[in-house]
Design an enzyme around this catalytic site. Structure first.
Site, PDB file in Angstrom:
ATOM      1  CB  THR A 103      -0.901   0.023   1.252  1.00  0.00           C
ATOM      2  OG1 THR A 103      -1.633  -1.190   1.313  1.00  0.00           O
ATOM      3  CG2 THR A 103      -1.858   1.209   1.199  1.00  0.00           C
ATOM      4  CE  LYS A 178      -4.835  -1.402   1.985  1.00  0.00           C
ATOM      5  NZ  LYS A 178      -5.249  -2.605   2.679  1.00  0.00           N
ATOM      6  CE  LYS A 246       2.086   1.552   4.820  1.00  0.00           C
ATOM      7  NZ  LYS A 246       1.557   0.749   3.741  1.00  0.00           N
TER       8      LYS A 246
END
Ligand code: NAP
Length: 308
Positions: A103, A178, A246
């Protein structure tokens, strides 16, 4: 289209990458693997993979290369080379397809895709959802961006790791979807945490509550998978808080660029910051409840294992 007689390269054998590489082997693909910490690659070699000394070596040995590392900067290091280790780009062959399942930032994805295109190869961004268990079971949801032709070529590779493969649009679109996934995931996590704290303080067994609401309109992956861990006080990571942060940073930065408020996401990002301070970045994301516990003085627990 790729066939299972082909060799697939795999870079990044962490919580997710290791079982994903194993599923490629189970599906019949040959695997050539590289990991920064070489001992993890050695563990896989005992199960029949070849081991490569660098990302470039992986790209020379395989026409399809999967990457599953931590963050944008790590994918850049793997692609462009670092610390004397040549990157994928040095070994990549014309016609090869690189699948990045980490990701990372949609912008970084587009830039790396451009560099591969200059070498006649393609990048598919293919971040995943489904957690460690989904990686082990080969039931990940895989969100893809990039050229349809390249995606069709590597579809059998993705099908060995996931059950839902969605072409979301051009390069970077998989990463954007995502981030949408992560926004929904953290708000579901917060909803579960609030319900658990409220239930505990009200004197009802949280295990009973989870069983009841998992079957109704409030049911979610978080309730079914993370709820039982919280009430057993199991905060070992499937997904680490540091990685979740993150992803929230990526979502908030992208929203900033769009001049878009994401108030719920911003709140959870702040709560996770408190969790990181108290329990470290490697604790599991179910520890979000601990921020609410610190605010309320309530500790959620049950001796009963819910049947969900
Ligand atoms: P992890 O267990 O921390 O593993 C990360 C892997 O990346 C390790 O093999 C690590 O090598 C490698 N790596 C990191 N930086 C590197 C670098 N600069 N160069 C080379 N290799 C590097 O993480 P994970 O949970 O598997 O997550 C991997 C990706 O999937 C992340 O982008 C994460 O956000 C995403 N993801 C995770 C989950 C989940 O539930 N865990 C779910 C969906 C998506 P070492 O062994 O040397 O540390």
């Amino acid at each position: 289209m790729v066939t299972t007689r082909e060799t697939v390269g795999f870079i990044g054998l962490g919580i997710m990458g290791m079982p994903m590489a194993r599923n490629l082997m189970k599906a019949g693909f040959g695997v050539v693997a590289h990991n920064r910490t070489m001992s993890k690659a050695a563990a896989l070699a005992a199960e029949g993979t070849q081991v490569a000394g660098s990302p470039a070596e992986v790209a020379r040995a395989a026409r399809v290369v999967v990457i599953c590392v931590t963050a944008s900067a790590d994918v850049e290091r793997v692609m462009l080379g670092t610390d004397g280790l040549p990157g994928v780009i040095e070994g990549v062959q014309p016609g090869s397809v690189v699948i990045d399942m980490s990701t990372i930032s949609p912008d970084v994805t587009r830039r790396l895709g451009g560099l591969l295109a200059e070498r006649g190869s393609s990048l598919i961004d293919a971040p995943v959802s489904g957690g460690e268990q989904g990686a082990i079971n080969g039931t990940l949801s895989i969100m893809c961006g990039g050229e349809a032709v390249a995606l069709d070529r590597v579809r059998p590779v993705l099908e060995a790791m996931g059950t839902r493969i969605t072409h979301c649009g051009p390069s970077g679109a998989g990463q954007t979807v995502k981030l949408c996934n992560q926004i929904a995931v953290v708000l579901n996590n917060l909803a579960m945490a609030e319900a658990l704290v409220f239930c505990q303080r009200s004197g009802v067994d949280p295990a009973v509550m989870l069983e009841a609401i998992a079957a109704g309109a409030a049911g979610s992956w978080q309730i079914s998978n993370l709820g039982p861990k919280v009430i057993a006080r199991d905060f070992a990571p499937g997904f680490k808080v540091g990685l979740q942060q993150k992803d929230l940073r990526l979502a908030l930065e992208a929203a900033d660029g769009l001049d878009l408020p994401l108030p719920g996401t911003a709140l959870v990002h702040q709560l996770f910051r408190a969790v990181e301070h108290a329990h470290g970045p490697d604790t599991g994301t179910q520890a979000l409840v601990r921020a609410l516990e610190a605010l309320t003085g309530v500790e959620v627990h049950s001796d009963r294992r819910p049947v969900i």
